[in-house]
Scaffold this active site. Sequence first.
Site, PDB file in Angstrom:
ATOM      1  N   ILE A   1       0.840  -1.200   0.000  1.00 33.65           N
ATOM      2  CA  ILE A   1       0.000   0.000   0.000  1.00 33.65           C
ATOM      3  C   ILE A   1       0.875   1.249   0.000  1.00 33.65           C
ATOM      4  CG2 ILE A   1      -1.776   1.297   1.213  1.00 33.65           C
ATOM      5  CD1 ILE A   1      -2.767  -1.338   2.402  1.00 33.65           C
TER       6      ILE A   1
ATOM      7  N   TYR B   1      -2.793  -9.116  17.068  1.00 37.36           N
ATOM      8  CA  TYR B   1      -2.744  -8.048  16.066  1.00 37.36           C
ATOM      9  C   TYR B   1      -3.927  -7.101  16.248  1.00 37.36           C
ATOM     10  CZ  TYR B   1      -2.678  -5.819  11.438  1.00 37.36           C
ATOM     11  OH  TYR B   1      -2.657  -4.906  10.413  1.00 37.36           O
TER      12      TYR B   1
END
Length: 331
Positions: free
Chosen positions: A12, A149
């Site tokens: 990204i 996470y």
Amino acid sequence: MRSLVTGGAGFIGSHLTEHLLGLGHEVVVLDDLSTGSVHNLAAVAAEPRFRLVRGSVCDEDAVRDAMAGVHDVYHLAAAVGVFTIMARTLDSLRTNLHGTEVVLDVALEHQVPVLLTSTSEVYGKNTTAGLREDDDRIVGSPLTDRWSYAEAKALDETLAHLYHRELGLPTVIVRLFNTVGPRQTGRYGMVIPRFVDQALAGLPLTVFGTGRQARCFCHVLDVVPALVALVADPGAYGQAYNLGNAEQVTIERLAHKVIAATGSTSGIVTVPYEQAYGPGYEDMQRRVPDCTRAHDRAGFHPTRSLDEIIAAVVAERRTPRPVGIATTVAG
């Protein structure tokens, strides 16, 4: 205008870097290249308004050097991918928590806006069709590595929010829902590039779990302009925004789509979660975003379909990779 993109050598981040340069910005990328690659930035290597610094967001000196003279910060650097999180859980937790704190602290010194990229993982097991930013989080035990996470990114969000509310730092949070496209690797567990690589190699496509779990995928080129629009809008500060596509597909159906798009003769095999990720892994059956807030604030509206996303990944995998570029080592 000069922008800092942490993790800018990643999938990204490299697309964001290209977009910012196209807008006329100077761009500094800070990346330790642990999961990113200089190959991702080959198209901008000769651009005089671009600089790549090799260093970690956990290194305060490296962050301070990279942030000198910038007008805004896009904080993308993080330990990502299910394989990474499950294999190096403690290191991933430290990177995602401490790295964000360092970036926010240095940004506070300079009073520059920070966009924090978070994740749909923060919603955990919430399977509501059309998750909104204020919906409840439903996560498993903190002793289950799978959720570390989600916990870390949720705490990152809390930090960004409190730095804005209590310390006056302009921050905006985006929660990404399976952003996909060219340059993404399947090495860390991302399903579309992994399926495409398997199909092109004539290998069976490995579907983890039953394959009936549904996901949504959004093209990176639909996401990147929204990042820029949000960090530039003071009205967005202090808020979180979902960015994704509401088009659902089961993982089994996705595998069939990839086989058709590649013209492969590959079959499909299912692999139990425990075999793929180790004991104690938990998953969710559905995760679908409601992006009304991002649409209303930044005009976010995905235009690329899942079939277009798959076609773009296939085309890239069939194209030879470019040569690398030189880096500056921080410190």
